[in-house]
Write an enzyme that holds these catalytic residues in place. Structure first.
Site, PDB file in Angstrom:
ATOM      1  N   CYS A  86       0.818  -1.199   0.000  1.00 35.75           N
ATOM      2  CA  CYS A  86       0.000   0.000   0.000  1.00 35.75           C
ATOM      3  C   CYS A  86       0.851   1.247   0.000  1.00 35.75           C
ATOM      4  O   CYS A  86       0.416   2.307  -0.447  1.00 35.75           O
ATOM      5  CB  CYS A  86      -0.929  -0.035   1.196  1.00 35.75           C
ATOM      6  SG  CYS A  86      -1.476   1.537   1.753  1.00 35.75           S
ATOM      7  N   ASP A 105       2.476   2.807   2.653  1.00 39.39           N
ATOM      8  CA  ASP A 105       2.603   3.759   3.757  1.00 39.39           C
ATOM      9  C   ASP A 105       3.791   3.398   4.638  1.00 39.39           C
ATOM     10  O   ASP A 105       4.118   2.238   4.834  1.00 39.39           O
ATOM     11  CB  ASP A 105       1.314   3.895   4.564  1.00 39.39           C
ATOM     12  CG  ASP A 105       0.820   2.593   5.114  1.00 39.39           C
ATOM     13  OD1 ASP A 105      -0.063   2.606   5.954  1.00 39.39           O
ATOM     14  OD2 ASP A 105       1.352   1.538   4.694  1.00 39.39           O
ATOM     15  N   CYS A 109      -2.030   7.767   4.028  1.00 37.14           N
ATOM     16  CA  CYS A 109      -3.343   8.380   3.906  1.00 37.14           C
ATOM     17  C   CYS A 109      -3.776   9.018   5.213  1.00 37.14           C
ATOM     18  O   CYS A 109      -3.051   9.000   6.208  1.00 37.14           O
ATOM     19  CB  CYS A 109      -4.351   7.324   3.498  1.00 37.14           C
ATOM     20  SG  CYS A 109      -4.612   6.089   4.777  1.00 37.14           S
ATOM     21  N   CYS A 145      -4.151  -1.788   6.108  1.00 38.91           N
ATOM     22  CA  CYS A 145      -3.031  -1.127   5.474  1.00 38.91           C
ATOM     23  C   CYS A 145      -2.520   0.068   6.251  1.00 38.91           C
ATOM     24  O   CYS A 145      -1.319   0.297   6.320  1.00 38.91           O
ATOM     25  CB  CYS A 145      -3.440  -0.778   4.062  1.00 38.91           C
ATOM     26  SG  CYS A 145      -2.836   0.736   3.466  1.00 38.91           S
TER      27      CYS A 145
HETATM   28  S1  FES Z   1      -1.669   4.541   3.709  1.00 35.48           S
HETATM   29 FE1  FES Z   1      -2.680   3.551   2.056  1.00 35.48          FE
HETATM   30  S2  FES Z   1      -4.654   3.221   2.761  1.00 35.48           S
HETATM   31 FE2  FES Z   1      -3.650   4.181   4.397  1.00 35.48          FE
END
Ligand code: FES
Ligand SMILES: Cc1ncc(COP(=O)(O)O)c(C=O)c1O
Ligand SMILES: Cc1ncc(COP(=O)(O)O)c(C=O)c1O
Ligand code: FES
Lengths: 387, 123, 387
Positions: B33, B35, B58, B102
């Site tokens: 993902c 992060d 995110c 994620c």
């Molecule tokens: S960092 Fe990708 S969904 Fe949260």
């Protein structure tokens, strides 16, 4: 707070003139076009008028070459699967590109499971394929070429006319997803040389849930849903009369204002691109710098993630989108950003700004004022940033 | 989509930054993902005296990072090790289902930082 | 001239309260539900609210069991083909009835071409099948039973609950097309024992071009169109937000007024049946005399042809329909009229009168006054008439 909608590639508001037309066909002239009484005849007239409006907008010679659908996705499904199944006896090979919308790519993937062979052409750094690439991919089993006109994520315009010439020479059916281009740049089915074309209402100030498929007379094709005989036996189900009326009106209006809007928005676009690139370091312009939709600006900002950017811009009243994995719900960044060669972590920082008829120069200035401190703040938070 | 608490922590993240000469550093990331969370710690007498984070991710990733720093601040190492990703999500009044796997790594980052501290102590 | 709309089984006007709700989501809250900014979230909220309204109306336990479609036809296609393809490994046999809508029958016909075996149960004189017929048709290859709740042409209600019990006992997936029954008679998915249910907006004062498929949690099923991940990966394409909002509101309103309307319209219905039968000789009531939709009246008048009747009634301001070949564009009379045993020449004289919420006792009286001279005039013209 100022509200700026910069997400016109995702969807557009219905034009008040379009909504007014639709309203009449929801409440007053509500008949079923298949009914032979006065209510039915009124509805039928409206549907056929809208069909003419769509045919005129895209230069179709015969009004009967337009079939209404429930949107761009259904039209893509109908075009691709309808051609594939009807031409199975001739071959099983389909050519498409890595830039296509899921409505095309997932449909092709499904066809692969059903025994078709699909070539997905790779993109150059700007998101384009060449007519030569298409020509080289053709085999004696090729029955369909499907290439989009303009890409939704990076705005790049494909050389459809040149590909159309190849398709014509080699006598292969050619489908083009024109969802993002119709109403923004000229789309003429004869000039482009396409046999099938996909249109969606909600990208051009028409309603969601309505679209159209152009299908050139004589094209080998079969329906993919079954039921009543509506739309000349091409697409069963009671016609979405209000939606059809809305699409007809919307495409007419979009065509009328196309040139002046294209000029105005190209100015905004080029200003946005040059100022953002100048103000914000570590920025990559995605898509072609000039051969792109007039209303379309897209970047990747290194070291930061798209969803966070979106949320912060949203708090400032700016509605915008990203191809970041975190916004897609799929845990993978946009396939288009990957296909133009961006590493995953860069693709994560993507941002797409798509303008429309109600945006003003002030909106552009507001964005240019608001964006840099947001990027700065997120980079300060980022462990990837060099500081 | 996000709870008010998530949005609060996203908008006003607590303890952003990097401690100079930290006693412990932890970085975790989810490659699928994308992060990445980095936590730095200052520890005195087995108690977390200061904690800061940096996150690439995110809204949920930022909020969980911020929340975990708030939860860990002032706690003993043993207490802090007991903080789970689930507890962080709960403290934020929940996360959208797609985000559960994620973006919910902050407790792992904290754990990594504490383990780094403990390793340095042994050395 | 008085205008009387008596064709509510064909389509209905959008309720002004429904149109008003829709309008907001066309122009003001126009976001794409997949967008994460404020415009998108507003649209998402509206879609999920409508989903709850539909779930509540049909007694679905989980709101996620509702997927929105572009209408009844698409929902029928999705239900039947989605179950057929997903259960192919278990068997290839489908049971349905001769009363079904084309959206079901043509879909089954297509599946036959693809290697499925379809049993089409015959109807009794009232247009019914029994649970026993269904039970007897089941083989160890049976994977799906599809029976409609109420018939559009003759109004007859099927013993869905009993068939549902058979399906449950034999562990076979059960689909029910409830397009004509929802909002008119109680429809509860648990009481009826159905696994999939079809709903259409425009039959219940909602817009055309929107429908829903109920699918019970745990039912083996797969999508039949390909694209984005909308509707929990069940039905791709940007959601028709205004249409969805309209359907939600419409089904809620229909449920609220269902009982009082059923009582009122049943009175009109029974008066129409008895007076027409008394006044006009050589008349056959089609469908069940009592176990039929409250708003539904249908006859065949011997010696005359439906389209002529329709046109004459239309000139008197009455909008009505017929299952006659000449009105269907197919040169064959309605398959339902044939299936209940009517000879072709009798089926030609069919007339269907379907009432709705705006009809009054005066409409009924006007019709009763206008119809007999029309029938008389046409019979005078007819070479078949005995005079
Ligand atoms: S960092 Fe990708 S969904 Fe949260
Ligand atoms: C290029 C392209 N094709 C197809 C679609 C699908 O259209 P619709 O949303 O009407 O199903 C979209 C938009 O979502 C698009 O951008
Ligand atoms: C019983 C039945 N099923 C399905 C349909 C198809 O619904 P739609 O017109 O919304 O496609 C209709 C109406 O046309 C119907 O009466
Ligand atoms: S009599 Fe003319 S179509 Fe049937």
């Amino acid at each position: 707070m100022r509200k700026v909608y910069f997400d016109h590639s995702a969807t557009t508001p219905v034009d008040p003139a379009v909504a007014e037309e639709m309203m009449k066909y929801l409440t007053e002239h509500f008949g079923n076009p298949s009914s032979i009484h006065a209510f039915g005849r009124e509805a039928r007239k409206a549907v056929e008028h809208a069909r003419q409006q769509v045919a005129t907008a895209i230069g179709a010679s015969h009004v009967g070459e337009i079939a209404f659908t429930s949107g761009g996705t259904e039209a893509d499904n109908m075009a691709i699967r309808g051609v594939a199944y009807a031409n199975r006896h001739k071959g099983n090979h389909i050519i498409t590109t890595a830039a296509e919308h899921h409505a095309v790519l997932s449909t092709c993937k499904q066809l692969e499971k059903e025994g078709f062979a699909v070539t997905v052409l790779p993109l150059d750094q700007y998101g384009q394929v060449t007519a030569q690439q298409v020509a080289d991919a053709i085999t004696d089993k090729t029955i369909l070429i499907s290439v989009m006109h303009a890409n939704n994520e990076i705005g790049t315009i494909m050389p459809i006319k040149e590909i159309g010439q190849v398709a014509k020479e080699r006598k292969i059916i050619f489908h083009c997803d024109a969802v993002q281009s119709v109403g923004k740049i000229p789309v003429n089915v004869d000039e482009l040389g396409v046999d099938l074309l996909t249109i969606s209402g909600h990208k051009i100030y028409g309603p969601k849930g309505i679209g159209a498929m152009y299908i050139r007379k004589g094209t080998f094709w079969q329906p993919i849903t079954y039921g009543g005989g509506q739309e000349r036996r091409r697409r069963p189900g009671t016609e979405n009369v209000a939606g059809i009326v809305g699409l007809g009106k919307a495409i007419e209006l979009a065509t009328e204002r196309m040139q002046s809007e294209a000029e105005r928005l190209t100015r905004y676009r080029d200003r946005l691109i040059s100022e953002v690139m100048a103000k914000i370091p570590h920025t990559i312009l995605t898509g072609h710098p000039t051969n792109r939709l007039p209303n379309h600006v897209s970047f990747c900002f290194r070291f930061i993630e798209g969803e966070s950017m979106l949320l912060m811009l949203d708090m400032k009243g700016i509605a915008i989108s990203s191809g970041s994995a975190c916004t897609s719900g799929s845990l993978e960044p946009s396939h288009v950003l990957t296909a133009i060669g961006l590493p995953q972590e860069v693709a994560h920082g993507s941002l797409r700004l798509t303008m429309g008829k109600d945006n003003t120069e002030e909106d552009v200035e507001y964005f240019l004022e608001v964006l840099p401190p947001i990027i700065e703040r997120l980079r300060e938070m980022s462990p990837l940033s060099e500081g | 989509m996000y709870s008010e608490k998530v949005m609060d922590h996203f908008t006003n993240p607590r303890n952003v930054g990097e401690i100079e000469n930290p006693d412990g550093v932890g970085q975790v990331g989810n490659p699928s993902c994308g992060d990445i969370m980095k936590i730095t710690l200052k520890i005195e007498d087995n108690v977390i005296k200061d904690i800061k984070f940096k996150t690439f991710g995110c809204g949920a990733a930022v909020a969980t990072s911020s929340m975990v720093t708030e939860m860990a601040m002032g706690k003993t190492i043993d207490e802090a090790l007991k903080i789970s990703n689930k507890a962080v999500a709960e403290a934020l009044d929940g996360l959208p289902p797609v985000k559960m796997h994620c973006s919910n790594l902050a407790a792992d980052a904290l754990k990594a930082a504490i383990e780094d501290y403990l390793k340095k102590q042994q050395a």
